[in-house]
Structure formats: C-alpha cells, structure tokens
Design an enzyme around this catalytic site. Structure first.
Site, PDB file in Angstrom:
ATOM      1  N   HIS A 100       0.854  -1.194   0.000  1.00  0.00           N
ATOM      2  CA  HIS A 100       0.000   0.000   0.000  1.00  0.00           C
ATOM      3  C   HIS A 100       0.883   1.234   0.000  1.00  0.00           C
ATOM      4  O   HIS A 100       1.888   1.293   0.706  1.00  0.00           O
ATOM      5  CB  HIS A 100      -0.959   0.018   1.191  1.00  0.00           C
ATOM      6  CG  HIS A 100      -0.307  -0.245   2.514  1.00  0.00           C
ATOM      7  ND1 HIS A 100       0.098  -1.502   2.929  1.00  0.00           N
ATOM      8  CD2 HIS A 100       0.041   0.600   3.515  1.00  0.00           C
ATOM      9  CE1 HIS A 100       0.632  -1.418   4.134  1.00  0.00           C
ATOM     10  NE2 HIS A 100       0.620  -0.152   4.509  1.00  0.00           N
ATOM     11  N   HIS A 102       1.151   5.065   0.924  1.00  0.00           N
ATOM     12  CA  HIS A 102       0.543   6.113   1.740  1.00  0.00           C
ATOM     13  C   HIS A 102       0.654   7.446   0.997  1.00  0.00           C
ATOM     14  O   HIS A 102       1.740   7.814   0.535  1.00  0.00           O
ATOM     15  CB  HIS A 102       1.307   6.285   3.061  1.00  0.00           C
ATOM     16  CG  HIS A 102       1.190   5.142   4.016  1.00  0.00           C
ATOM     17  ND1 HIS A 102       0.278   5.125   5.046  1.00  0.00           N
ATOM     18  CD2 HIS A 102       1.890   3.976   4.120  1.00  0.00           C
ATOM     19  CE1 HIS A 102       0.415   3.995   5.753  1.00  0.00           C
ATOM     20  NE2 HIS A 102       1.390   3.290   5.205  1.00  0.00           N
TER      21      HIS A 102
HETATM   22  P1  5GP Z   1       1.592   0.216   7.398  1.00  0.00           P
HETATM   23  O1  5GP Z   1       2.176   0.461   8.757  1.00  0.00           O
HETATM   24  O2  5GP Z   1       1.361  -1.249   7.132  1.00  0.00           O
HETATM   25  O3  5GP Z   1       2.351   0.900   6.301  1.00  0.00           O
HETATM   26  O4  5GP Z   1       0.189   0.958   7.404  1.00  0.00           O
HETATM   27  C1  5GP Z   1      -1.042   0.317   7.489  1.00  0.00           C
HETATM   28  C2  5GP Z   1      -2.098   1.397   7.450  1.00  0.00           C
HETATM   29  O5  5GP Z   1      -3.339   0.773   7.247  1.00  0.00           O
HETATM   30  C3  5GP Z   1      -2.197   2.190   8.762  1.00  0.00           C
HETATM   31  O6  5GP Z   1      -2.013   3.565   8.466  1.00  0.00           O
HETATM   32  C4  5GP Z   1      -3.593   1.869   9.266  1.00  0.00           C
HETATM   33  O7  5GP Z   1      -4.209   2.996   9.848  1.00  0.00           O
HETATM   34  C5  5GP Z   1      -4.326   1.414   8.016  1.00  0.00           C
HETATM   35  N1  5GP Z   1      -5.353   0.434   8.248  1.00  0.00           N
HETATM   36  C6  5GP Z   1      -5.236  -0.706   8.983  1.00  0.00           C
HETATM   37  N2  5GP Z   1      -6.390  -1.387   8.962  1.00  0.00           N
HETATM   38  C7  5GP Z   1      -7.255  -0.662   8.182  1.00  0.00           C
HETATM   39  C8  5GP Z   1      -8.634  -0.865   7.792  1.00  0.00           C
HETATM   40  O8  5GP Z   1      -9.291  -1.846   8.137  1.00  0.00           O
HETATM   41  N3  5GP Z   1      -9.188   0.092   6.994  1.00  0.00           N
HETATM   42  C9  5GP Z   1      -8.484   1.185   6.576  1.00  0.00           C
HETATM   43  N4  5GP Z   1      -9.128   2.071   5.793  1.00  0.00           N
HETATM   44  N5  5GP Z   1      -7.189   1.407   6.939  1.00  0.00           N
HETATM   45  C10 5GP Z   1      -6.594   0.492   7.730  1.00  0.00           C
END
Ligand code: 5GP
Ligand code: ZN
Length: 139
Positions: A100, A102
């Site tokens: 993903h 950001h």
């Molecule tokens: P990472 O640390 O893996 O780069 O970021 C994961 C992101 O996914 C976090 O910013 C978190 O807030 C978001 N996230 C986690 N679970 C969900 C969800 O169920 N729905 C949405 N819309 N965002 C999520």
C-alpha cells in the site's frame, strides 16, 4: 486474495472503506487511522506483500494511480504538500502485509517531518563503500 488480509477483505467488500478511486487493478481509500486529513492508501487489488513482488504492469498501474491521486488528495483538503511512501517489510514498519502506498497530505507548520526522518542512525560511508553499494544495486 489472501485469507486474513484486511486489505483483500476491503477489495472484496467484506470490510467497508471510504473508497476514493477504483480501476480494474487498483483501489484507493481513506486510511482508517489517518496521520493527516485526507491520508489515503493506494493498493493493488491483487494480494502482494512487497513492492518488488508486483508484476511490471501492476507496478505501473499502481504508480499511475498514485500520480493521479496525489494532487487530487492535496486539493481536496487544501494541503500544501504530501509525503508519498511505502513501508516495505516489517523492519520498515509495514503492519498490513499487502502493498500500500501512503499519500499523506502535509500542511505548512503541521509539526510533521520529512521522509528523511524515517531512517535509523545515518551511516558514515567512504567513497569505496558507496561505490560497492552502487555496484551491488546495479548488478
Ligand atoms: P503500514 O504500517 O502497514 O504501512 O500501514 C497500514 C495502514 O493501514 C495504517 O495507516 C492503518 O491505519 C491502516 N489500516 C489498517 N487497517 C485498516 C482498515 O481496516 N481500513 C483502513 N481504511 N485502513 C486500515
Ligand atoms: Zn491482501
């Protein structure tokens, strides 16, 4: 599709999300725990853990969506800039094991930091070491 992947569940409609953009290959939706107003996640619909796992076409489609969405996100929340980045791997802070991107809107004086702040202690590399690293990446 991967069982127990929260982003695959969003793609499948099993978990609701505030979708802001969708193509055959890519989905973008608001982060559920935003770091800033408008914080958006852009994902390939197909499950892949690491950015390097993406087929060329999917990588291109993902970046095209990021390039299209970043100014739209900024203008929607009247931001002054944005940080765009991927946490790739647990060591880099990846919590959801589905690629993903950001898109985090930034505002003048918001107290945040640039991407430079994500690294650990800065290495002090000699020219030879820099050459060796460059060669290893270029190989
Ligand atoms: P990472 O640390 O893996 O780069 O970021 C994961 C992101 O996914 C976090 O910013 C978190 O807030 C978001 N996230 C986690 N679970 C969900 C969800 O169920 N729905 C949405 N819309 N965002 C999520
Ligand atoms: Zn997934």
């Amino acid at each position: 599709m991967s069982d127990d992947c929260v982003f695959c569940s969003i793609v499948d409609g099993d978990i609701p999300a505030r979708t802001v953009h969708e193509t055959d290959d890519v989905l973008a939706f608001l982060d559920a725990n935003p770091l800033a107003r408008g914080h958006t996640l852009v994902i390939p619909k197909a499950h892949a853990r690491h950015v390097g796992d993406l087929e060329d076409d999917l990588a291109s489609a993902l970046f095209a969506a990021v390039a299209e969405l970043t100014p739209r996100v900024q203008s929607a929340v009247d931001a002054d800039g944005a940080n765009v980045g991927i946490n790739d791997g647990e060591a880099a802070g990846q919590e959801v094991p589905h690629v993903h991107v950001h898109v985090i809107p930034r505002f003048d004086g918001d107290g945040g930091a640039p991407l430079h702040a994500v690294g650990g202690e800065r290495p002090d590399l000699s020219d030879d070491e820099l050459d060796a690293v460059a060669d290893a990446i270029a190989e």
